[in-house]
Motif scaffolding. Structure first.
Motif, short mmCIF file in Angstrom:
data_model
loop_
_atom_site.label_atom_id
_atom_site.label_comp_id
_atom_site.label_asym_id
_atom_site.label_seq_id
_atom_site.Cartn_x
_atom_site.Cartn_y
_atom_site.Cartn_z
N ALA A 55 0.83 -1.21 0.00
CA ALA A 55 0.00 0.00 0.00
C ALA A 55 0.86 1.26 0.00
N VAL A 56 1.71 1.37 -1.03
CA VAL A 56 2.55 2.57 -1.17
C VAL A 56 2.52 2.98 -2.65
N THR A 57 2.94 4.20 -2.91
CA THR A 57 3.00 4.67 -4.29
C THR A 57 4.08 3.90 -5.06
N ARG A 58 4.03 3.98 -6.35
CA ARG A 58 5.02 3.30 -7.19
C ARG A 58 6.43 3.80 -6.88
N THR A 59 6.58 5.10 -6.70
CA THR A 59 7.89 5.68 -6.39
C THR A 59 8.42 5.15 -5.05
N THR A 60 7.55 5.12 -4.06
CA THR A 60 7.95 4.61 -2.74
C THR A 60 8.28 3.13 -2.83
N GLY A 61 7.49 2.38 -3.59
CA GLY A 61 7.78 0.97 -3.80
C GLY A 61 9.15 0.76 -4.43
N THR A 62 9.48 1.58 -5.42
CA THR A 62 10.78 1.51 -6.07
C THR A 62 11.90 1.72 -5.05
N HIS A 63 11.70 2.66 -4.15
CA HIS A 63 12.68 2.90 -3.08
C HIS A 63 12.86 1.65 -2.22
N HIS A 64 11.75 1.04 -1.81
CA HIS A 64 11.83 -0.15 -0.95
C HIS A 64 12.56 -1.30 -1.65
N PHE A 65 12.26 -1.52 -2.93
CA PHE A 65 12.96 -2.57 -3.66
C PHE A 65 14.45 -2.26 -3.77
N ARG A 66 14.80 -0.99 -3.98
CA ARG A 66 16.21 -0.60 -4.08
C ARG A 66 16.93 -0.87 -2.75
N VAL A 67 16.31 -0.54 -1.63
CA VAL A 67 16.93 -0.79 -0.32
C VAL A 67 17.17 -2.29 -0.13
N LEU A 68 16.18 -3.10 -0.47
CA LEU A 68 16.33 -4.55 -0.33
C LEU A 68 17.43 -5.08 -1.25
N ARG A 69 17.49 -4.57 -2.47
CA ARG A 69 18.51 -5.00 -3.44
C ARG A 69 19.90 -4.58 -2.98
N GLN A 70 20.05 -3.32 -2.58
CA GLN A 70 21.38 -2.82 -2.22
C GLN A 70 21.89 -3.38 -0.90
N SER A 71 20.98 -3.89 -0.07
CA SER A 71 21.41 -4.53 1.18
C SER A 71 21.77 -5.99 0.96
N GLY A 72 21.40 -6.54 -0.20
CA GLY A 72 21.71 -7.94 -0.51
C GLY A 72 20.59 -8.91 -0.18
N VAL A 73 19.43 -8.43 0.18
CA VAL A 73 18.31 -9.32 0.53
C VAL A 73 17.68 -9.91 -0.72
N ILE A 74 17.53 -9.11 -1.78
CA ILE A 74 16.92 -9.60 -3.01
C ILE A 74 17.86 -9.39 -4.18
N ARG A 75 17.60 -10.12 -5.24
CA ARG A 75 18.26 -9.91 -6.52
C ARG A 75 17.16 -9.55 -7.51
N GLN A 76 17.41 -8.55 -8.34
CA GLN A 76 16.45 -8.14 -9.36
C GLN A 76 17.07 -8.33 -10.74
N TYR A 77 16.21 -8.69 -11.69
CA TYR A 77 16.65 -8.85 -13.07
C TYR A 77 15.45 -8.61 -13.97
N TYR A 78 15.71 -8.35 -15.21
CA TYR A 78 14.62 -8.13 -16.17
C TYR A 78 14.31 -9.42 -16.91
N ALA A 79 13.01 -9.67 -17.07
CA ALA A 79 12.50 -10.73 -17.94
C ALA A 79 11.56 -10.01 -18.90
N GLY A 80 12.04 -9.72 -20.09
CA GLY A 80 11.28 -8.86 -21.00
C GLY A 80 11.23 -7.47 -20.41
N THR A 81 10.02 -6.95 -20.21
CA THR A 81 9.86 -5.62 -19.63
C THR A 81 9.56 -5.67 -18.13
N SER A 82 9.46 -6.87 -17.57
CA SER A 82 9.16 -7.01 -16.14
C SER A 82 10.44 -7.08 -15.31
#
Length: 118
Positions: A55-82
């Motif tokens: 329940a957050v805006t897209r921009t805020t969600g992007t921030h949360h994913f970045r924090v998780l990625r940069q801390s090493g909790v998650i890995r992100q990658y592109y599959a097509g446009t997703s």
């Protein structure tokens, strides 16, 4: 650090040896980020950014994913446009045995309490 992509590759993931307990715990202190981790852990596979129930805006969600990625909790990658998300379970379990399971269990309990009628 800002997210950088080279072609389809996201390049600001820390190396396994650079993941710190301090960074992981700080990332997981936020309830939205714990919810993201819980949802990835409960998924049958990797999960696209747009499929999370947060329940957050897209921009805020992007921030949360970045924090998780940069801390090493998650890995992100592109599959097509997703932009896909996966837990770095093997690396976290090796560095901090049992931590991720304990966090997911606590987040499950937290979600159940929040959903229970008062």
């Amino acid at each position: 650090m800002t997210a950088r992509t080279t072609g389809e590759r996201i390049t600001d993931h820390p190396e396994a040896q650079d993941i710190t307990l301090q960074g992981v715990l700080e990332a997981l202190a936020d309830p939205v980020r714990r919810s993201i981790v819980r949802q990835i852990a409960g998924a049958r596979g990797d999960k696209a950014c747009g499929t999370f129930d947060i329940a957050v805006t897209r921009t805020t969600g992007t921030h949360h994913f970045r924090v998780l990625r940069q801390s090493g909790v998650i890995r992100q990658y592109y599959a097509g446009t997703s932009k896909m998300n996966t837990l770095r379970r093997d690396e976290l379990d090796l560095a901090f045995p049992g931590l991720l399971d304990a966090i997911v269990l606590a987040a499950d309990r937290e979600a159940a309490r929040a959903a229970a009628p008062h």
